[in-house]
Write an enzyme that holds these catalytic residues in place. Structure first.
Site, short mmCIF file in Angstrom:
data_model
loop_
_atom_site.label_atom_id
_atom_site.label_comp_id
_atom_site.label_asym_id
_atom_site.label_seq_id
_atom_site.Cartn_x
_atom_site.Cartn_y
_atom_site.Cartn_z
CE LYS A 54 -3.83 -2.33 2.20
NZ LYS A 54 -4.47 -2.77 3.44
CD GLN A 98 -3.45 -4.53 6.59
OE1 GLN A 98 -3.31 -3.59 5.80
NE2 GLN A 98 -4.14 -5.60 6.29
CG ASP A 121 -9.93 -0.10 4.42
OD1 ASP A 121 -9.64 -0.39 3.24
OD2 ASP A 121 -9.29 -0.50 5.41
#
Ligand code: NAP
Length: 302
Positions: A54, A98, A121
């Site tokens: 990422k 995460q 997200d």
């Protein structure tokens, strides 16, 4: 082979180039770039490799990127404080925590603490609600479903009036993609059926699908005879079915398979995604797109 291959690796490159251009343009006109922070707690090897990818992608695109790596024994309070700091930092437009988190930290509490306008997200209940309402309400569609829809659009598959069957009802793939495909609008306007372990006759539903989206996590679940000739098949499943030695590095690597019997299905479908190299590369790409969108919303240019 009858089916056209829908390659996530190629679509990813197209989209990343578009983002790169837009970032350069915004930087020139407004003097800002998208800011993305990724927060990693602990040393889960899979999480480390996702976060590294990422950050690498964000860096390539010219984003302002921060990676916070914290120790496994971090307290929930300390993580909440960190999120609060980034919620109030104007140079940050996307906050990504995460998962999974260590057991002393309540994941739901953490995800709910992220400012919904920085939740790139798309997992915050506010963004789940916005997705359900559809249209202009949608800020950040969750990344894997957004990637699936983008692949369908870019492959030129007609969605309006199409019978879409989604196998799986998880909160991260099945439910959101089903919801997205039934909305009015581009790449949607479909008639959607969602099937799961409670479904009586999986095969009969799959056979009706013009677009079959499979996200079950069961290798080879979808048999070739369940596929309607000419259908578009999107295989989201990523299953480790063994190990092999990489010719490139000489190291052990996982052998991956999807949820669809690819070799047989490609002779029947009109288009199909491979595993690996299909949906997988799209998730991080859409995360970058959401982060850019967050900046554009902040600047009031969309
Ligand atoms: P999940 O949370 O385990 O959900 C799986 C869903 O499939 C559940 O709704 C389950 O039904 C259904 N299901 C499982 N076995 C079934 C069967 N035999 N018949 C009918 N339905 C069945 O999984 P997920 O997180 O959605 O992920 C699904 C797959 O996609 C996994 O292989 C995952 O690795 C992959 N994935 C890939 C990406 C990517 O490429 N970027 C991203 C996310 C996920 P019930 O609800 O009834 O239990």
């Amino acid at each position: 082979m009858a089916a056209k291959l829908i390659k996530g690796t190629e679509i990813r490159e197209e989209i990343l180039e578009e983002i790169e251009k837009e970032v350069a343009d915004i930087k020139e006109k407004h003097g800002v770039v998208p800011g993305l922070v990724t927060i990693l707690v602990g040393e889960n090897p899979a999480s480390i490799s996702y976060v590294t990818l990422k950050i690498k992608t964000a860096h390539r695109l010219g984003f302002h990127e921060i990676q916070d790596t914290l120790s496994e024994d971090l307290s929930e309070e300390a993580l909440l404080d960190l999120i609060d700091k980034y919620n109030n930092d104007d140079s940050i437009h996307g906050i990504l925590v995460q998962l999974p988190l260590p057991k002393q930290i309540d994941e739901k509490k953490i995800l709910n603490a992220i400012d919904p306008d920085k939740d790139v997200d798309g997992f915050h209940p506010v963004n789940v609600g916005r997705l359900m309402i559809g249209g202009d309400e949608v800020k950040f569609p969750p990344c894997t479903p957004a990637g699936i829809q983008e692949m369908i659009i870019r492959a030129g598959v007609e969605t309006k009036g199409a019978e879409v069957v989604v196998v799986g009802r998880s909160n991260i793939v099945g439910k959101p993609i089903a919801n997205m495909m039934l909305q009015k609008g581009v790449g949607a306007n479909s008639t959607v059926t969602v099937v799961h372990t409670g479904t009586k006759d999986l095969a009969s539903h799959c056979r009706r699908a013009d677009i079959l989206i499979v996200a079950a996590g069961v290798p080879g679940l979808v048999k070739p005879e369940w596929i309607k000739p000419g259908a578009c098949v999107i295989d989201v499943g990523v299953n480790r079915i063994g190990e092999k030695i990489s010719e490139k590095t000489g190291k052990k690597i996982a052998i991956l398979s999807g949820d669809v019997d690819f070799n047989a299905a490609k002779e029947i479908a009109g288009s199909i995604t491979p595993v690996p190299g299909g949906v997988g590369p799209m998730t991080i790409t859409m995360l970058m797109k959401n982060t850019l969108k967050s900046l554009k919303l902040r600047l009031g240019i969309i």
